[in-house]
Design a protein around this motif. Structure first.
Motif, PDB file in Angstrom:
ATOM      1  N   GLN A   1      27.612  13.562 -14.424  1.00  0.00           N
ATOM      2  CA  GLN A   1      29.118  13.239 -13.923  1.00  0.00           C
ATOM      3  C   GLN A   1      29.510  14.438 -13.276  1.00  0.00           C
ATOM      4  OE1 GLN A   1      30.976  10.396 -14.325  1.00  0.00           O
ATOM      5  NE2 GLN A   1      32.537  11.477 -12.787  1.00  0.00           N
ATOM      6  N   PHE A   2      29.200  15.828 -13.238  1.00  0.00           N
ATOM      7  CA  PHE A   2      29.695  16.840 -12.844  1.00  0.00           C
ATOM      8  C   PHE A   2      28.420  17.593 -12.174  1.00  0.00           C
ATOM      9  CE2 PHE A   2      32.808  15.598 -16.210  1.00  0.00           C
ATOM     10  CZ  PHE A   2      33.917  15.428 -15.387  1.00  0.00           C
ATOM     11  N   ALA A   3      27.468  17.134 -11.819  1.00  0.00           N
ATOM     12  CA  ALA A   3      26.201  17.562 -11.235  1.00  0.00           C
ATOM     13  C   ALA A   3      26.525  18.026  -9.825  1.00  0.00           C
ATOM     14  CB  ALA A   3      24.859  16.662 -11.471  1.00  0.00           C
ATOM     15  N   GLU A   4      27.278  17.462  -9.231  1.00  0.00           N
ATOM     16  CA  GLU A   4      27.338  17.565  -7.685  1.00  0.00           C
ATOM     17  C   GLU A   4      28.623  18.581  -7.623  1.00  0.00           C
ATOM     18  OE1 GLU A   4      25.492  16.317  -5.682  1.00  0.00           O
ATOM     19  OE2 GLU A   4      24.651  14.373  -6.262  1.00  0.00           O
ATOM     20  N   THR A   5      28.587  19.258  -6.227  1.00  0.00           N
ATOM     21  CA  THR A   5      29.852  20.266  -6.270  1.00  0.00           C
ATOM     22  C   THR A   5      31.147  19.478  -5.824  1.00  0.00           C
ATOM     23  OG1 THR A   5      28.298  21.684  -5.138  1.00  0.00           O
ATOM     24  CG2 THR A   5      30.459  21.769  -4.329  1.00  0.00           C
ATOM     25  N   ASP A   6      32.161  20.229  -6.388  1.00  0.00           N
ATOM     26  CA  ASP A   6      33.554  19.849  -6.173  1.00  0.00           C
ATOM     27  C   ASP A   6      34.475  21.225  -6.152  1.00  0.00           C
ATOM     28  OD1 ASP A   6      36.331  19.191  -6.062  1.00  0.00           O
ATOM     29  OD2 ASP A   6      36.214  17.766  -7.654  1.00  0.00           O
ATOM     30  N   THR A   7      34.512  21.459  -4.865  1.00  0.00           N
ATOM     31  CA  THR A   7      35.172  23.006  -4.795  1.00  0.00           C
ATOM     32  C   THR A   7      36.367  23.272  -5.595  1.00  0.00           C
ATOM     33  OG1 THR A   7      35.844  22.426  -2.590  1.00  0.00           O
ATOM     34  CG2 THR A   7      33.737  23.578  -2.737  1.00  0.00           C
ATOM     35  N   ALA A   8      37.240  22.326  -5.718  1.00  0.00           N
ATOM     36  CA  ALA A   8      38.286  22.231  -6.387  1.00  0.00           C
ATOM     37  C   ALA A   8      38.379  22.517  -7.754  1.00  0.00           C
ATOM     38  CB  ALA A   8      38.994  20.732  -6.704  1.00  0.00           C
ATOM     39  N   ARG A   9      37.067  22.748  -8.292  1.00  0.00           N
ATOM     40  CA  ARG A   9      36.966  23.095  -9.667  1.00  0.00           C
ATOM     41  C   ARG A   9      36.810  24.902  -9.706  1.00  0.00           C
ATOM     42  NH1 ARG A   9      31.821  19.446 -10.361  1.00  0.00           N
ATOM     43  NH2 ARG A   9      32.864  17.455 -10.171  1.00  0.00           N
ATOM     44  N   GLY A  10      36.681  25.300  -8.468  1.00  0.00           N
ATOM     45  CA  GLY A  10      36.524  26.732  -8.577  1.00  0.00           C
ATOM     46  C   GLY A  10      35.036  27.307  -8.365  1.00  0.00           C
ATOM     47  N   PHE A  11      34.110  26.591  -8.280  1.00  0.00           N
ATOM     48  CA  PHE A  11      32.631  26.979  -8.359  1.00  0.00           C
ATOM     49  C   PHE A  11      32.094  25.996  -7.518  1.00  0.00           C
ATOM     50  CE2 PHE A  11      33.557  24.861 -12.340  1.00  0.00           C
ATOM     51  CZ  PHE A  11      32.586  23.998 -12.350  1.00  0.00           C
ATOM     52  N   ARG A  12      30.809  26.227  -7.009  1.00  0.00           N
ATOM     53  CA  ARG A  12      29.920  25.440  -6.355  1.00  0.00           C
ATOM     54  C   ARG A  12      28.794  25.027  -7.317  1.00  0.00           C
ATOM     55  NH1 ARG A  12      29.495  29.900  -1.683  1.00  0.00           N
ATOM     56  NH2 ARG A  12      29.189  30.986  -3.859  1.00  0.00           N
ATOM     57  N   ARG A  13      28.308  23.938  -6.913  1.00  0.00           N
ATOM     58  CA  ARG A  13      27.248  23.189  -7.512  1.00  0.00           C
ATOM     59  C   ARG A  13      27.861  22.896  -8.922  1.00  0.00           C
ATOM     60  NH1 ARG A  13      24.760  20.421  -4.315  1.00  0.00           N
ATOM     61  NH2 ARG A  13      23.069  20.056  -6.154  1.00  0.00           N
ATOM     62  N   GLY A  14      26.577  22.297  -9.666  1.00  0.00           N
ATOM     63  CA  GLY A  14      27.198  21.607 -11.026  1.00  0.00           C
ATOM     64  C   GLY A  14      26.597  21.821 -12.459  1.00  0.00           C
ATOM     65  N   ALA A  15      26.768  20.932 -13.013  1.00  0.00           N
ATOM     66  CA  ALA A  15      26.012  20.976 -14.562  1.00  0.00           C
ATOM     67  C   ALA A  15      25.649  19.869 -14.797  1.00  0.00           C
ATOM     68  CB  ALA A  15      27.012  21.362 -15.632  1.00  0.00           C
ATOM     69  N   LYS A  16      24.482  19.800 -15.722  1.00  0.00           N
ATOM     70  CA  LYS A  16      24.080  18.772 -16.325  1.00  0.00           C
ATOM     71  C   LYS A  16      24.525  18.833 -18.086  1.00  0.00           C
ATOM     72  CE  LYS A  16      20.163  18.496 -18.785  1.00  0.00           C
ATOM     73  NZ  LYS A  16      18.840  18.707 -19.554  1.00  0.00           N
ATOM     74  N   TRP A  17      25.097  17.616 -18.286  1.00  0.00           N
ATOM     75  CA  TRP A  17      25.518  17.597 -19.812  1.00  0.00           C
ATOM     76  C   TRP A  17      24.488  16.744 -20.618  1.00  0.00           C
ATOM     77  CZ3 TRP A  17      31.426  16.061 -20.050  1.00  0.00           C
ATOM     78  CH2 TRP A  17      32.188  16.789 -19.383  1.00  0.00           C
ATOM     79  N   THR A  18      24.078  17.250 -21.875  1.00  0.00           N
ATOM     80  CA  THR A  18      23.464  16.655 -22.656  1.00  0.00           C
ATOM     81  C   THR A  18      23.985  16.816 -24.140  1.00  0.00           C
ATOM     82  OG1 THR A  18      22.263  18.871 -23.326  1.00  0.00           O
ATOM     83  CG2 THR A  18      21.288  17.070 -21.414  1.00  0.00           C
ATOM     84  N   ILE A  19      23.700  15.775 -25.157  1.00  0.00           N
ATOM     85  CA  ILE A  19      24.023  15.901 -26.465  1.00  0.00           C
ATOM     86  C   ILE A  19      22.771  16.197 -27.053  1.00  0.00           C
ATOM     87  CG2 ILE A  19      26.038  14.384 -26.280  1.00  0.00           C
ATOM     88  CD1 ILE A  19      24.159  12.491 -27.872  1.00  0.00           C
ATOM     89  N   SER A  20      23.082  16.858 -28.327  1.00  0.00           N
ATOM     90  CA  SER A  20      21.986  17.096 -29.254  1.00  0.00           C
ATOM     91  C   SER A  20      22.638  17.096 -30.812  1.00  0.00           C
ATOM     92  CB  SER A  20      21.417  18.716 -28.997  1.00  0.00           C
ATOM     93  OG  SER A  20      21.299  18.942 -27.927  1.00  0.00           O
ATOM     94  N   PRO A  21      21.848  16.183 -31.483  1.00  0.00           N
ATOM     95  CA  PRO A  21      22.136  16.167 -32.890  1.00  0.00           C
ATOM     96  C   PRO A  21      21.923  17.713 -33.429  1.00  0.00           C
ATOM     97  CG  PRO A  21      19.963  15.224 -32.700  1.00  0.00           C
ATOM     98  CD  PRO A  21      20.453  15.403 -31.309  1.00  0.00           C
TER      99      PRO A  21
END
Lengths: 539, 156
Positions: free
Chosen positions: A337-357
């Motif tokens: 969801q947040f892997a692409e850049t949105d400069t409104a967040r205050g940084f460039r590029r994004g993140a991969k989110w994962t869950i782990s038990p």
């Protein structure tokens, strides 16, 4: 040790990129010798299913070479590193200890300069690698669910996805409430038998050794075919130098056997696949009058622009029994969801989110390490465990790390390995921009836990023990002034020397690098095979 | 004052190479709670702890020895005193004593924790699987990846 017969190609390193390239080249008719400093992993050593796993993973089965201190490991000096490297040195490379998360990079990862005005574009696009992603998937066995809208459609022949578990379902429900993307994670784990290997039985201990051989670590998933194709694999072979002739061509390598005897093995072509630390270290050790600053280093970039994946987790405890001891351990579901850049967040590029038990009592107590000891030991500690056991999982954000010349590998002659070779000194600082990304993502992770009904959340800071993904220390590019190798891994300076591992990454994406480095290696190996008639060679 | 059973346990521990000072630390760190038994009453604990001490790192063994020695040199043992004396050693010793405790089947059973076990994927029911209803909102939103210009006109 008897002398080795001169092959067409020497490959240094028997991990994912080395084994992939070895197989492709051998199946294309080349004679290939792979020199691997470690040995074959012994399943009897695996900590995975053993009850004493908590101790083994802190000693002989630690992913940190400075903790493990096996004879085959080389020390990494980390005094100036915010993140410490984790790796396994042996046949299969670090895939022996990986969690088998198998995501591809997204298309924008290859065009960061064009899209975001920072770092550089790769000399290859997603579309260039796509057929090779598919190819490697089929070679090793990958499970997953097709149709992830975070990616262009692709044709990989995936095995059915693993169960996402109760943790996956409750996490997905929270994501749906917030309108966020999620998808069952693709895994290098079998859900159907393949070539004599077993199927996942959800031990959940993927990173410390699969008891079923279901994890597609490259010792199991790639090497049998490579050996069947005729690859000569030499273990216990530490390469200390790549040799060159007066014409600027590589002539082979100097390697040291387990009895500490030095050998020279000549070959028309040399491919380095020793990971982003080992590759840079070897190129830097390969000094000569022609290459006083290390081999293939006219750009000055060998060892520079080390990228890793800073990560942060939010641990959540729930009312219901989620059976969170069940695997897979790595990303039952993920989100881009947040892997692409949105400069409104205050940084460039994004993140991969994962869950782990979060499996067991010791794993749970680790998440409370921020509390004073008396609040997580004694009766208080037992109560924390009793409350969370089976009822917890965590969301993790793995953040893209932009390249920085100051983050680098150098040789440290004051510290040496068992063969007297210099250690790798890691200089690595997490940038303010990356810190902002970690902070922003951690706040969102709390929100998704709350949307799923968590009764407690806690931030978990992994640093410095997060150095699974090492990239960028011999970057690829079209311009010899600003890159070490081209888009097919060929050195600009030494045209019969190649780098096929994650050292070549121009940018680091936010996803696990092994699928991409394997696809890069497959593509580059095919290109090398198809163009060998034009290949300059010294012999 | 130790009960008769505790005194017998301590004798058994002594034969296993553990001392009353070990017990002092163990009782502090693992006193049990609710239906979760204290380490002192877990039959397998001594054996598991000895195994753990043989497998842990030298630094952990050293920390255990230091903490036990400190316990023997002080009267009432408390977390605050222990941390004030040597927090890193207290942490390491706590890890060893605690991890060994949770390796014991009796403790795991009391927690309702089966440990890491084989659970064939074919036995996973619908409550463990992804399904179309759960995925419907994700699919309905369509592609989220950024269409990018193909900067490199390369072909493979």
């Amino acid at each position: 040790m008897t002398s080795l017969t001169q092959p067409d190609v020497i490959i240094v390193g028997a991990g994912p990129s080395g084994s992939t390239a070895a197989r492709v080249l051998a199946e294309s008719g080349f004679s290939v010798t792979v020199l691997e400093q470690g040995t074959w992993p012994n399943p009897l050593d695996f900590a995975g299913a053993r009850i004493d796993r908590d101790f083994l993973t802190q000693s002989s089965w630690s992913p940190n070479p400075n903790t493990r201190r096996a004879p085959v490991d080389y020390p990494c000096v980390v005094d100036d590193a915010d993140i410490h490297p984790l790796m396994y040195n042996g046949v299969g490379g670090s895939s022996v200890m990986f969690g088998a998360e198998w995501p591809r990079m997204i298309p924008s990862d290859f065009n960061v300069r064009t899209l975001d005005g920072v770092a550089d574009d790769w000399p290859v696009d997603y579309e260039d690698l796509a057929p090779f992603y598919d190819m490697v998937d089929e070679m090793i066995g990958v499970s997953g669910l097709a149709g992830d809208p975070a990616y262009p459609p692709h044709e990989a022949d995936l095995q059915p996805p693993l169960p996402i578990g109760k943790v996956g379902r409750i996490a997905a429900e929270g994501m749906n409430k917030l309108g966020y993307h999620w998808w069952p994670g693709p895994h290098a784990i079998l859900t159907k038998p393949l070539k004599g290997r077993g199927v996942c039985t959800r031990w959940g201990v993927c990173a410390s050794g699969c008891p079923e051989d279901a994890k597609s670590s490259f010792d199991l998933a790639m090497w049998p075919a490579a050996l069947a194709a005729g690859v000569n694999l030499v273990t216990g072979a530490r390469v200390r130098e790549i040799t060159v002739n007066d014409h600027g061509l590589a002539t082979g390598v100097v390697w040291i056997d387990e009895q500490r005897v030095e050998h020279h093995l000549a070959a028309p072509m040399v491919i380095v696949c020793a990971n982003a630390i080992g590759t840079a270290r070897l190129l830097q050790m390969s000094v000569s009058a022609q290459h006083p600053n290390g081999l293939a280093n006219s750009s000055g970039l060998v060892g520079k622009r080390l990228m890793m994946h800073p990560m942060i987790s939010v641990f959540g405890v729930y009312e219901e029994n989620l059976e969170s001891w069940l695997g897979p351990n790595g990303h039952p579901i993920l989100s881009m969801q947040f892997a692409e850049t949105d400069t409104a967040r205050g940084f460039r590029r994004g993140a991969k989110w994962t869950i782990s038990p979060v499996h067991g009592p010791t794993d749970i107590l680790f998440r409370y390490n921020g509390l004073p000891l008396q609040q997580r030991s004694g009766q208080a500690g037992i109560d924390l465990v009793a409350r969370a056991i089976g009822r917890c999982f965590e969301w993790t954000a793995s953040v893209e790390d932009l390249p920085d010349d100051q983050n680098r590998i150098d040789l440290d002659t004051a510290v040496t390995d068992n063969f007297g070779l210099p250690a790798a000194r890691i200089t690595y600082r997490v940038s303010d921009e990356t810190k902002a990304a970690l902070q922003w993502n951690s706040q969102r992770l709390v929100e998704v836990h709350e949307a799923s009904g968590a009764i407690e959340t806690r931030h978990v800071d992994w640093l410095p023990s997060a150095g699974w993904h090492m990239m960028g220390t011999a970057r690829c590019g079209d311009d010899p002034a600003t890159s070490v190798v081209d888009g097919y891994g060929r050195s600009h300076d030494v045209p019969n020397l190649f780098v096929f591992d994650a050292s070549v990454f121009v940018t680091g994406s936010a996803v696990n690098p092994t699928p991409t480095l394997s696809a890069f290696a497959a593509r580059a190996a095919f290109h090398l095979a198809e163009n060998s008639a034009q290949q300059p060679v010294p012999i | 004052m130790l009960s008769t059973k505790d005194a017998a346990d301590e004798q058994a521990l002594s034969r296993s190479g553990l001392t009353a000072d070990h017990w002092k630390v163990i009782d502090l760190m693992l006193p049990g709670s609710g239906g979760i038994p204290p380490a002192r009453h877990v039959a397998a604990y001594v054996g598991v702890l000895n195994t753990a001490l043989s497998m842990c790192t030298q630094a952990q063994r050293d920390s255990v020895a230091e903490v036990v020695e400190y316990a023997g040199s002080t009267g009432q043992l408390s977390f605050s005193d222990l941390v004030a004396w040597n927090a890193p050693a207290a942490e390491q010793a706590n890890y060893v004593f605690t991890s060994a405790y949770y390796m014991c089947a009796e403790v795991r059973e009391a927690l309702g924790f089966p440990g890491q076990v084989r659970a064939p994927i074919k036995e996973a029911g619908p409550d463990q699987q992804v399904d179309d209803d759960l995925l419907e909102p994700v699919r309905a939103r369509g592609p989220i990846y950024l269409e990018t210009p193909q900067v490199n006109a390369r072909t493979t």
